[in-house]
Design a protein around this motif. Sequence first.
Motif, mmCIF file in Angstrom:
data_model
loop_
_atom_site.group_PDB
_atom_site.id
_atom_site.type_symbol
_atom_site.label_atom_id
_atom_site.label_comp_id
_atom_site.label_asym_id
_atom_site.label_seq_id
_atom_site.Cartn_x
_atom_site.Cartn_y
_atom_site.Cartn_z
ATOM 1 N N GLN A 1 0.799 -1.027 -0.102
ATOM 2 C CA GLN A 1 0.131 -0.038 -0.090
ATOM 3 C C GLN A 1 0.924 1.278 0.129
ATOM 4 O O GLN A 1 2.063 1.177 0.405
ATOM 5 C CB GLN A 1 -1.036 -0.097 1.206
ATOM 6 C CG GLN A 1 -2.079 -1.131 1.129
ATOM 7 C CD GLN A 1 -3.164 -0.838 2.287
ATOM 8 O OE1 GLN A 1 -2.650 -0.491 3.274
ATOM 9 N NE2 GLN A 1 -4.414 -1.229 2.074
ATOM 10 N N ALA A 2 0.446 2.470 -0.481
ATOM 11 C CA ALA A 2 1.122 3.663 -0.494
ATOM 12 C C ALA A 2 1.398 3.834 1.033
ATOM 13 O O ALA A 2 0.573 3.656 1.828
ATOM 14 C CB ALA A 2 0.072 4.617 -0.993
ATOM 15 N N GLY A 3 2.721 4.400 1.037
ATOM 16 C CA GLY A 3 3.186 4.720 2.287
ATOM 17 C C GLY A 3 4.001 3.546 2.829
ATOM 18 O O GLY A 3 4.767 3.752 3.925
ATOM 19 N N GLY A 4 3.847 2.452 2.309
ATOM 20 C CA GLY A 4 4.618 1.139 2.988
ATOM 21 C C GLY A 4 6.098 1.059 2.406
ATOM 22 O O GLY A 4 6.774 2.144 1.742
ATOM 23 N N SER A 5 6.883 0.000 2.700
ATOM 24 C CA SER A 5 8.076 -0.062 2.309
ATOM 25 C C SER A 5 8.443 -1.540 1.774
ATOM 26 O O SER A 5 7.665 -2.549 2.180
ATOM 27 C CB SER A 5 8.920 -0.218 3.610
ATOM 28 O OG SER A 5 8.867 1.205 4.211
ATOM 29 N N LEU A 6 9.296 -1.656 0.819
ATOM 30 C CA LEU A 6 9.972 -3.059 0.433
ATOM 31 C C LEU A 6 11.740 -2.743 0.370
ATOM 32 O O LEU A 6 11.941 -1.615 0.260
ATOM 33 C CB LEU A 6 9.258 -3.039 -0.903
ATOM 34 C CG LEU A 6 7.842 -3.693 -1.172
ATOM 35 C CD1 LEU A 6 7.707 -3.606 -2.498
ATOM 36 C CD2 LEU A 6 7.560 -4.849 -0.442
ATOM 37 N N GLN B 1 16.559 -10.027 -14.437
ATOM 38 C CA GLN B 1 15.298 -10.022 -15.160
ATOM 39 C C GLN B 1 14.409 -9.202 -14.581
ATOM 40 O O GLN B 1 13.308 -8.981 -15.130
ATOM 41 C CB GLN B 1 14.884 -11.608 -14.830
ATOM 42 C CG GLN B 1 14.419 -11.789 -13.714
ATOM 43 C CD GLN B 1 14.990 -11.843 -12.603
ATOM 44 O OE1 GLN B 1 16.482 -11.738 -12.641
ATOM 45 N NE2 GLN B 1 14.510 -11.845 -11.252
ATOM 46 N N GLY B 2 14.705 -8.546 -13.497
ATOM 47 C CA GLY B 2 13.498 -7.497 -12.937
ATOM 48 C C GLY B 2 12.676 -8.266 -11.754
ATOM 49 O O GLY B 2 12.533 -9.401 -11.853
ATOM 50 N N THR B 3 12.138 -7.396 -10.896
ATOM 51 C CA THR B 3 11.282 -7.971 -9.863
ATOM 52 C C THR B 3 10.269 -6.658 -9.862
ATOM 53 O O THR B 3 10.438 -5.359 -9.981
ATOM 54 C CB THR B 3 11.903 -8.029 -8.747
ATOM 55 O OG1 THR B 3 11.105 -8.518 -7.627
ATOM 56 C CG2 THR B 3 12.700 -6.593 -8.082
ATOM 57 N N GLN B 4 8.919 -7.016 -10.002
ATOM 58 C CA GLN B 4 7.567 -6.125 -9.965
ATOM 59 C C GLN B 4 7.467 -5.715 -8.760
ATOM 60 O O GLN B 4 7.142 -6.442 -7.656
ATOM 61 C CB GLN B 4 6.497 -7.025 -10.608
ATOM 62 C CG GLN B 4 5.159 -6.183 -10.591
ATOM 63 C CD GLN B 4 5.175 -5.183 -11.479
ATOM 64 O OE1 GLN B 4 5.413 -5.457 -12.786
ATOM 65 N NE2 GLN B 4 4.730 -3.892 -11.370
ATOM 66 N N VAL B 5 7.210 -4.329 -8.642
ATOM 67 C CA VAL B 5 6.899 -3.400 -7.276
ATOM 68 C C VAL B 5 5.414 -2.890 -7.696
ATOM 69 O O VAL B 5 5.529 -2.261 -8.807
ATOM 70 C CB VAL B 5 7.685 -2.537 -7.036
ATOM 71 C CG1 VAL B 5 7.219 -1.654 -6.000
ATOM 72 C CG2 VAL B 5 9.219 -3.002 -6.449
ATOM 73 N N THR B 6 4.582 -3.104 -7.007
ATOM 74 C CA THR B 6 3.081 -2.578 -7.369
ATOM 75 C C THR B 6 2.775 -1.824 -5.970
ATOM 76 O O THR B 6 2.586 -2.482 -4.780
ATOM 77 C CB THR B 6 2.131 -3.514 -7.512
ATOM 78 O OG1 THR B 6 2.645 -4.399 -8.905
ATOM 79 C CG2 THR B 6 0.867 -2.953 -8.019
ATOM 80 N N VAL B 7 2.590 -0.650 -6.101
ATOM 81 C CA VAL B 7 2.095 0.430 -5.106
ATOM 82 C C VAL B 7 0.629 0.553 -5.299
ATOM 83 O O VAL B 7 0.197 1.350 -6.087
ATOM 84 C CB VAL B 7 2.922 1.648 -4.878
ATOM 85 C CG1 VAL B 7 2.493 2.479 -3.456
ATOM 86 C CG2 VAL B 7 4.430 0.867 -4.628
#
Length: 123
Positions: free
Chosen positions: A13-18, A115-121
């Motif tokens: 969610q918006a405001g979160g961290s990864l 190859q990349g990793t998907q980040v979805t916010v």
Amino acid sequence: QVQLVESGGGLVQAGGSLRLSCVDTRGTFNNDPIGWFRQAPGKERQFVAVISWTGSTTFYADSVKGRFTISRDNAKNTVYLQMNSLKPEDTAVYHCAHLEGGSWKDSSAYDYWGQGTQVTVSS
């Protein structure tokens, strides 16, 4: 030769961290700088951050400065991208890449890519 593998992406969610990780499965990144780029659907690949071999020098895109932190643990052959205060506009596939030479902001200066990793916010 360098072989890069990213991990750590996901839905947040918006405001979160990864925290993203980039591992050189063949060794030690050739003792060179490593950068992170991202690419959203329909958009050009965008520079995010880069770190020198020793970790003493880092540069960030203005859009992530103050929110993202790049670091590395050479003993573990790993480069990290800590992403805090995530925004929906950070949604993209994130790639790490080996800097071969040239401008660190220019994707053409990098020769090996993961190859990349998907980040979805989500908003």
